[in-house]
Scaffold this motif. Structure first.
Motif, PDB file in Angstrom:
ATOM      1  N   PHE A  64      32.437  49.549  50.845  1.00  0.00           N
ATOM      2  CA  PHE A  64      33.184  48.617  51.694  1.00  0.00           C
ATOM      3  C   PHE A  64      32.684  47.189  51.494  1.00  0.00           C
ATOM      4  O   PHE A  64      33.469  46.277  51.238  1.00  0.00           O
ATOM      5  N   GLU A  65      31.380  46.985  51.614  1.00  0.00           N
ATOM      6  CA  GLU A  65      30.828  45.630  51.515  1.00  0.00           C
ATOM      7  C   GLU A  65      31.012  45.052  50.114  1.00  0.00           C
ATOM      8  O   GLU A  65      31.388  43.891  49.956  1.00  0.00           O
ATOM      9  N   PHE A  66      30.781  45.866  49.109  1.00  0.00           N
ATOM     10  CA  PHE A  66      30.905  45.369  47.740  1.00  0.00           C
ATOM     11  C   PHE A  66      32.370  45.090  47.405  1.00  0.00           C
ATOM     12  O   PHE A  66      32.669  44.138  46.679  1.00  0.00           O
ATOM     13  N   ALA A  70      34.010  41.759  45.792  1.00  0.00           N
ATOM     14  CA  ALA A  70      34.841  41.851  44.591  1.00  0.00           C
ATOM     15  C   ALA A  70      36.229  41.264  44.843  1.00  0.00           C
ATOM     16  O   ALA A  70      36.761  40.524  44.006  1.00  0.00           O
ATOM     17  N   LYS A  71      36.795  41.575  45.990  1.00  0.00           N
ATOM     18  CA  LYS A  71      38.120  41.052  46.333  1.00  0.00           C
ATOM     19  C   LYS A  71      38.075  39.531  46.456  1.00  0.00           C
ATOM     20  O   LYS A  71      38.986  38.842  45.994  1.00  0.00           O
ATOM     21  N   SER A  77      38.501  44.982  41.102  1.00  0.00           N
ATOM     22  CA  SER A  77      38.296  46.327  41.616  1.00  0.00           C
ATOM     23  C   SER A  77      36.797  46.562  41.736  1.00  0.00           C
ATOM     24  O   SER A  77      35.992  45.878  41.093  1.00  0.00           O
ATOM     25  N   VAL A  78      36.422  47.527  42.541  1.00  0.00           N
ATOM     26  CA  VAL A  78      34.999  47.841  42.706  1.00  0.00           C
ATOM     27  C   VAL A  78      34.401  48.269  41.367  1.00  0.00           C
ATOM     28  O   VAL A  78      33.297  47.838  41.003  1.00  0.00           O
ATOM     29  N   ALA A  81      33.914  45.252  39.127  1.00  0.00           N
ATOM     30  CA  ALA A  81      32.826  44.437  39.653  1.00  0.00           C
ATOM     31  C   ALA A  81      31.475  45.085  39.363  1.00  0.00           C
ATOM     32  O   ALA A  81      30.515  44.397  38.999  1.00  0.00           O
ATOM     33  N   LEU A  82      31.384  46.400  39.513  1.00  0.00           N
ATOM     34  CA  LEU A  82      30.138  47.103  39.208  1.00  0.00           C
ATOM     35  C   LEU A  82      29.797  46.998  37.725  1.00  0.00           C
ATOM     36  O   LEU A  82      28.630  46.834  37.360  1.00  0.00           O
ATOM     37  N   GLU A  83      30.805  47.090  36.890  1.00  0.00           N
ATOM     38  CA  GLU A  83      30.590  46.977  35.446  1.00  0.00           C
ATOM     39  C   GLU A  83      30.076  45.580  35.092  1.00  0.00           C
ATOM     40  O   GLU A  83      29.153  45.426  34.286  1.00  0.00           O
TER      41      GLU A  83
END
Length: 172
Positions: A64-66, A70-71, A77-78, A81-83
């Motif tokens: 949720f927080e991440f 990202a948004k 997308s999560v 963003a993680l990548e």
């Protein structure tokens, strides 16, 4: 700050940063991985990811927080963003491995130190294993007197070098 306040602070900072960056930088420029503003956005993603993970968030709370960060950074997308966050962390660990190679005989670096570095940077064990294999390959190539990059032509050069050595020994 508690986890909720940390999440809100990161989301607000991301929104403000993205708003400021897009005043002078086009979306096309932000798609360029080498553009300084894109690099800054990716570093913000990395720092947010690390803050949320190290804050002890549940998986759901982390997502949720991440996702809010990202948004705020252009509707990422999560997963994307993680990548991008991982792409920031990887060079840091690669430098740690290169430093380890330079200090192999000194005993100044231990497996525990590398483990802590992985934890701090968020490098997963599977990724670390691949990076360790690459670092080992570079060390082997270095010890053989070959360039550290993995170029197939170099192996041909090495084989020719070995053939010449064998010929020299045979002549003696």
């Amino acid at each position: 700050l508690d986890n909720q306040q940390t999440g809100q602070a990161h989301a607000d900072a991301a929104a403000a940063f993205y708003r400021d960056v897009t005043r002078f930088t086009s979306i096309d420029e932000l798609d360029d991985e080498g553009h300084p503003d894109r690099v800054s956005l990716d570093k913000l993603l990395f720092l947010s990811e690390r803050a949320f993970r190290q804050g002890g968030e549940t998986d759901e709370a982390f997502t949720f927080e991440f996702s809010r960060v990202a948004k705020a950074l252009g509707g990422l997308s999560v997963n994307e963003a993680l990548e991008r966050a991982k792409d920031v962390a990887t060079p840091f660990y690669e430098r740690a491995l290169a430093s380890t190679r330079a200090k192999l005989n000194s005993g100044a670096v231990s497996a525990d130190m590398l483990s802590r570095a992985r934890g701090t940077l968020g490098i997963e064990d599977v990724e670390a294993k691949d990076m360790h294999i690459e670092a080992f390959g570079r060390e082997v190539r270095s010890q053989l007197g070959l360039p550290e990059d993995d170029d197939e032509d170099d192996m041909d050069d090495y084989n020719e070098y070995q053939d010449k050595r064998v010929e020299t020994v045979a002549e003696v």
